[in-house]
Enzyme design. Sequence first.
Site, PDB file in Angstrom:
ATOM      1  N   CYS A 135      -1.523  -7.077  10.315  1.00  0.00           N
ATOM      2  CA  CYS A 135      -1.290  -5.648  10.103  1.00  0.00           C
ATOM      3  C   CYS A 135      -2.620  -4.908  10.017  1.00  0.00           C
ATOM      4  O   CYS A 135      -3.282  -4.907   8.971  1.00  0.00           O
ATOM      5  CB  CYS A 135      -0.472  -5.451   8.825  1.00  0.00           C
ATOM      6  SG  CYS A 135      -0.173  -3.723   8.457  1.00  0.00           S
ATOM      7  N   CYS A 138      -2.656  -2.112   7.380  1.00  0.00           N
ATOM      8  CA  CYS A 138      -2.767  -2.553   5.978  1.00  0.00           C
ATOM      9  C   CYS A 138      -4.194  -3.002   5.658  1.00  0.00           C
ATOM     10  O   CYS A 138      -4.712  -2.730   4.589  1.00  0.00           O
ATOM     11  CB  CYS A 138      -1.833  -3.728   5.694  1.00  0.00           C
ATOM     12  SG  CYS A 138      -0.226  -3.605   6.440  1.00  0.00           S
ATOM     13  N   ASP A 139      -4.821  -3.722   6.583  1.00  0.00           N
ATOM     14  CA  ASP A 139      -6.067  -4.420   6.245  1.00  0.00           C
ATOM     15  C   ASP A 139      -7.310  -3.918   6.964  1.00  0.00           C
ATOM     16  O   ASP A 139      -8.422  -4.357   6.641  1.00  0.00           O
ATOM     17  CB  ASP A 139      -5.900  -5.921   6.546  1.00  0.00           C
ATOM     18  CG  ASP A 139      -4.775  -6.540   5.726  1.00  0.00           C
ATOM     19  OD1 ASP A 139      -4.521  -6.017   4.620  1.00  0.00           O
ATOM     20  OD2 ASP A 139      -4.147  -7.512   6.175  1.00  0.00           O
TER      21      ASP A 139
END
Length: 313
Positions: A135, A138-139
């Site tokens: 992701c 997300c990261d």
Amino acid sequence: MSNKIFDCIILGGGPAGLSSALYCARANLKTAIIDTSALGGTPVNYCEIENYLGFNKIKGFELCSRFEEHVDLFDVEKFPYEEIESVDLTSPIKKIKTLNNTFEAKTIIIATGAKAKKLNVKGEIDNIGKGVSYCAVCDGAFYKDKVVAVVGGGNSALEEAMYLCQFAKKVYLIHRRDTFRADSIIQERLKQNKKIEPILNSTVEEILADKQVNSIRIKNVLSGKIELLKLDGIFPYIGITPNVELFINQIETDEKGFIKTDINMKTSAQGVFAVGDIRNTPLRQVITAVSDGAIAGVEAARYLMTTKEKVRR
Ligand SMILES: Cc1cc2nc3c(=O)[nH]c(=O)nc-3n(C[C@H](O)[C@H](O)[C@H](O)COP(=O)(O)OP(=O)(O)OC[C@H]3O[C@@H](n4cnc5c(N)ncnc54)[C@H](O)[C@@H]3O)c2cc1C
């Protein structure tokens, strides 16, 4: 135990599930929606959607919040963060057991989507969260001024590679074939991006790490040559696999595990429908997922009318 029998329970609260809920509720069905996580689905975790009709550009999170707000105008019972233990789809009244509840329903709409495929190479699973991520949204911010690789050749891989360029100083884009299969508009955009270096005809063989990922071994599939590539993170985007584990042996799937449906979203089990990424559809997008949900909601109502098993409110 929930003492109500629902007309329809929807499993999965992504675009397909939320659209199903809207259409079920509008047909006056007693409806519940259960998700193992928060409602919203996969789009909550990625950046911008540019191909949802009516929105030139909208963040995945914002679009899904709007879907949920729309459903909230109706009498739909929402059960987020319910860990489902088992599902019985075989009898006319279907049963769903979660850690905290037992639910019963006359119809079920399966909308549990799909998850990212793994590369299945040494060092992948052990390093999830330590440099291996599925992701970018997300990261991605953890990789400011770092070097990362994205693996894959479709729309998702190219879009996420471009997204990572906001943070990373360099992004390798590794693909096993000699051309990308992403839409040409996305490929054109990629060519303008100087931070991205495509590495074609290559596969990832191993991910190496000490405390964090520090390099990968890649193989040129034409020459067989193995090379070590130093980097800080790797994002595989090589496709998806359906979340069907709960329904195995109760419902027909295709050879890849996606649930078989007819054009009315009916599955092989009576009163059970499947929508969105989990079914054998030719296109997995938000717009097709919500379209499936609309059809399934209407069909669930029709099924209940014809079987005269609609529960009175
Ligand atoms: C990186 C990436 C970028 C993308 N970009 C685009 C784009 O730009 N435009 C576009 O149209 N599409 C895009 N897609 C595709 C789009 O996200 C999907 O087609 C869409 O989300 C499918 O909706 P769905 O409701 O079927 O599944 P999902 O959105 O995956 O939702 C499934 C839901 O089911 C829940 N769930 C899973 N297992 C269970 C269980 N056992 N019980 C209960 N609930 C469960 C999950 O928590 C989730 O909330 C992208 C996908 C990815 C991965």
